[in-house]
Enzyme design. Structure first.
Site, PDB file in Angstrom:
ATOM      1  N   GLU A  98       0.602  -1.104   0.121  1.00 39.43           N
ATOM      2  CA  GLU A  98      -0.175   0.032  -0.084  1.00 39.43           C
ATOM      3  C   GLU A  98       0.928   1.176   0.235  1.00 39.43           C
ATOM      4  OE1 GLU A  98      -2.440  -0.035   3.410  1.00 39.43           O
ATOM      5  OE2 GLU A  98      -3.049  -2.343   3.244  1.00 39.43           O
ATOM      6  N   CYS A 119       3.333   8.327   1.674  1.00 37.72           N
ATOM      7  CA  CYS A 119       3.437   7.407   2.622  1.00 37.72           C
ATOM      8  C   CYS A 119       3.917   6.166   1.984  1.00 37.72           C
ATOM      9  CB  CYS A 119       2.244   7.187   3.654  1.00 37.72           C
ATOM     10  SG  CYS A 119       2.653   6.310   5.078  1.00 37.72           S
ATOM     11  N   CYS A 126       5.700  -7.278   8.133  1.00 37.94           N
ATOM     12  CA  CYS A 126       6.746  -6.623   9.026  1.00 37.94           C
ATOM     13  C   CYS A 126       6.877  -7.602   9.953  1.00 37.94           C
ATOM     14  CB  CYS A 126       6.222  -5.304   9.746  1.00 37.94           C
ATOM     15  SG  CYS A 126       7.476  -4.586  10.669  1.00 37.94           S
ATOM     16  N   CYS A 130       4.901  -4.479  16.043  1.00 33.61           N
ATOM     17  CA  CYS A 130       4.332  -3.414  16.961  1.00 33.61           C
ATOM     18  C   CYS A 130       2.696  -3.632  17.126  1.00 33.61           C
ATOM     19  CB  CYS A 130       4.307  -1.979  16.238  1.00 33.61           C
ATOM     20  SG  CYS A 130       6.168  -1.643  15.665  1.00 33.61           S
ATOM     21  N   CYS A 133      -0.371  -2.041  15.137  1.00 32.36           N
ATOM     22  CA  CYS A 133      -0.171  -1.923  13.598  1.00 32.36           C
ATOM     23  C   CYS A 133      -0.686  -3.136  12.688  1.00 32.36           C
ATOM     24  CB  CYS A 133       1.577  -1.736  13.261  1.00 32.36           C
ATOM     25  SG  CYS A 133       1.707  -1.469  11.439  1.00 32.36           S
ATOM     26  N   CYS A 347      -2.121   1.406   8.192  1.00 31.76           N
ATOM     27  CA  CYS A 347      -1.378   1.036   7.297  1.00 31.76           C
ATOM     28  C   CYS A 347      -1.354  -0.771   7.190  1.00 31.76           C
ATOM     29  CB  CYS A 347       0.010   1.382   7.348  1.00 31.76           C
ATOM     30  SG  CYS A 347       0.920   0.916   5.629  1.00 31.76           S
TER      31      CYS A 347
END
Length: 363
Positions: A98, A119, A126, A130, A133, A347
């Site tokens: 994205e 962005c 990932c 986190c 997220c 995101c």
């Protein structure tokens, strides 16, 4: 022999030096062919090698057999022309990333305004997990290559019909965990022969990879740095940021002081306010002290709801109280009631939905 179509590298991943080696040293072309090719790619924004009419036909054929132009396919756009827009791109291996385009808005990182901010994502998924997220909900798949990073910017400019003049690496992934490809992409983005976007208009956000912060500091450009802090003490940050188990706050801040010694640019602390987790007003006081030691800016962001996570955002009244404590301690502080709250803005959400629908992610 040419490569298989799905594995063809994109010309967008080549720096001027790389292209010189390719055209001059490997194909015996004169130096001016490099300049011509770069102009077609970055000035004229050619969609295909066939458009590069001042290159010899034989060279065009070689390039077509071994390279592609865009490494991305636009699949979906959410949002409208005058609001935040989210772009979903499909990669050659069927995965998705994205990119978000944010229209002119109040400054977040010290400049007069963000104008047209992109962005950008740096990884598929990932590994750092986190807790707020969506990017890491299905774990880490792979790093993006330099051409896939640069390709996001060029594709957004093409489809939005506007020039990007501010970039934040705050999309999917941890940029500093993909440092080699990030570094290559930055060379292309900032090159006068490339996208020619000034380093001072680029912000890299990290969850706190202390050794890589030092590596970024040694890069001879004034790139802005944003830290996903989200907790002013180890106890609080441990609840939100698994990276804190590897690089505690003291080690992180030692790296930040090193970065500050190398760069004149102000560091930004990103702090997502999560009700009952990190929004205690005592955290505001400690946060202010830490930010002041670096002359850093604090950007407060009320938690953006993520499907599948139970956390909630504090009331706006509480967010303003938190902001006022930090600000009254002499720290430049912004409270961002973010744009894009209605377009799966956290995101990774749009990518998760698409890959689930495609059967690549199973619940």
């Amino acid at each position: 022999m040419s490569l298989k179509p799905q594995a063809l590298p994109s010309l967008l991943g080549y720096t001027a030096d790389d292209l010189t080696k390719l055209l001059k040293e490997e194909h015996g072309q004169p130096a001016y062919r490099v300049k011509q090719a770069l102009e077609w790619i970055y000035t004229h924004r050619a969609d295909s090698v066939d458009e590069m009419l001042n290159l010899p036909a034989a060279l065009r054929d070689t390039l077509k057999q071994n390279f592609r132009m865009s490494p991305l396919e636009l699949v979906r756009v959410q949002g409208s022309e005058d609001t935040t827009r989210k772009f979903l791109f499909k990669l050659h291996d069927g995965r998705y990333v994205e990119t978000v385009l944010i229209p002119a808005s109040p400054a977040l990182y010290g400049e007069k305004s963000d104008r047209h901010t992109a962005c950008v994502s740096s990884q598929v998924g990932c590994a750092y997990g986190c807790k707020f997220c969506a990017s890491g909900l299905d774990g880490f798949t792979r790093n993006l290559t330099a051409d896939e990073i640069v390709g996001q910017l060029m594709a957004v400019e093409k489809h939005a019909g506007r020039k990007i003049n501010n970039i934040v690496f705050m999309g999917m992934g941890e940029p500093l965990a993909n440092f080699k490809n990030l570094n290559q992409a930055l060379d292309i983005i900032t090159g006068h022969w490339g996208l020619n976007i000034g380093a001072r208009h680029i912000t890299i956000s990290t969850s706190g990879l202390a050794p890589m912060i030092k590596k970024l500091a040694d890069r001879p450009q004034q790139i802005r740095l944003a830290i996903s802090l989200h907790g002013a003490t180890n106890d609080t940050r441990d609840k939100i940021m698994p990276v804190n188990s590897k690089w505690k706050i003291d080690e992180l801040f030692e790296a930040l002081h090193y970065y500050k010694s190398k760069s004149k640019k102000r560091i930004t602390f990103e702090y997502i306010l999560i009700k009952g987790i990190n929004d205690d007003l005592e955290q505001a006081t400690i946060l202010a002290k830490r930010a002041k030691s670096l002359g850093a800016l604090v950007n407060l962001i009320p938690y953006n709801t993520v499907e599948g996570l139970e956390w909630v955002r504090p009331s706006e009244e509480h967010c303003y109280k938190f902001r006022d404590i930090v600000r009254n301690n002499g720290v430049t502080t912004t409270l961002r009631i973010e744009k894009g709250h209605d377009i799966d803005a956290a995101c990774g959400q749009l990518r998760l939905k698409q890959e689930t629908a495609d059967g690549k992610i199973t619940s």
